[in-house]
Each structure stands twice: as C-alpha cells, then as structure tokens.
Design a protein around this motif. Structure first.
Motif, PDB file in Angstrom:
ATOM      1  N   THR A   1       0.882   4.048  -3.031  1.00 34.34           N
ATOM      2  CA  THR A   1       0.477   5.437  -2.816  1.00 34.34           C
ATOM      3  C   THR A   1       1.616   6.416  -3.053  1.00 34.34           C
ATOM      4  O   THR A   1       1.373   7.600  -3.287  1.00 34.34           O
TER       5      THR A   1
ATOM      6  N   ARG B   1      -7.088   5.367  -8.429  1.00 37.50           N
ATOM      7  CA  ARG B   1      -8.031   4.524  -7.687  1.00 37.50           C
ATOM      8  C   ARG B   1      -9.426   4.709  -8.292  1.00 37.50           C
ATOM      9  O   ARG B   1      -9.865   5.830  -8.512  1.00 37.50           O
TER      10      ARG B   1
ATOM     11  N   ARG C   1       0.832  -1.209   0.000  1.00 42.52           N
ATOM     12  CA  ARG C   1       0.000   0.000   0.000  1.00 42.52           C
ATOM     13  C   ARG C   1       0.868   1.262   0.000  1.00 42.52           C
ATOM     14  O   ARG C   1       0.560   2.226  -0.690  1.00 42.52           O
TER      15      ARG C   1
ATOM     16  N   MET D   1      -4.016   9.179  -7.286  1.00 38.92           N
ATOM     17  CA  MET D   1      -3.615   9.011  -5.887  1.00 38.92           C
ATOM     18  C   MET D   1      -2.354   9.832  -5.645  1.00 38.92           C
ATOM     19  O   MET D   1      -1.589  10.087  -6.559  1.00 38.92           O
ATOM     20  N   GLY D   2      -2.133  10.135  -4.366  1.00 39.81           N
ATOM     21  CA  GLY D   2      -0.889  10.786  -3.971  1.00 39.81           C
ATOM     22  C   GLY D   2      -0.738  12.129  -4.428  1.00 39.81           C
ATOM     23  O   GLY D   2      -0.782  13.088  -4.776  1.00 39.81           O
TER      24      GLY D   2
END
Length: 92
Positions: free
Chosen positions: A40, A51, A36, A91-92
């Motif tokens: 990320t 996502r 995970r 994401m991120g």
C-alpha cells in the motif's frame, strides 16, 4: 515502507519464530502485515500498485504496474482469462 525495511521486518518475524518467541500463526500475521504495508505504500518511480475490483475472480488482486491499463493486463494474465469484467483502482 521501502524494500529493505520490509525485508528486515520479515527477518525479525522469522527470528522470533525460530527462537520460540512467537508461534506460526502470529508469524504469518506479522509477515502478512509487512507485505500489505509494503504494497500500500509502494513507490518506485513509474510503478504503482493497483487493486482489482468487481468480478468474482479478480476482486482484491493487487498488482504493480506502470499504468491502469497495464495493471488490467497483469490481472488478466495472472488469471489466465481474456474476458473478465473488473476494474482496477490505484492504491495509496
């Protein structure tokens, strides 16, 4: 976290399991946390993580792609379905 760090962390988790320092459940949690974190923090030039949100089947699926539309195509391909209602978010 880069790929080499992620692999080292997984290797450490497996070594602890093999030596009896941790049980399977703890090892699974540790490896999942490494994955995970890797996903990320993923950075690889033109690729990024996305996502899927919305839609029961697609919810929470994370893919690596060059663009939002490419990410949507990847999720659709993974689920082997052409007509799904969902969105993808970076994401991120």
């Amino acid at each position: 976290m880069d790929r080499i760090s992620a692999l080292r962390n997984v290797e450490d988790a497996l070594a602890d399991f093999e030596s009896g320092e941790t049980d399977l459940e703890a090892t699974e949690r540790r490896v999942l946390n490494v994955l995970r974190t890797y996903a990320t923090e993923f950075e690889d030039g033109d690729l990024t993580t996305y996502r899927a949100t919305g839609g029961e089947r697609a919810e929470g699926i994370v893919v690596v792609a060059e663009s939002q539309s490419a990410a949507r195509d990847r999720v659709t391909d993974l689920l082997d379905a052409d007509e799904l209602e969902f969105e993808v978010e970076r994401m991120g």
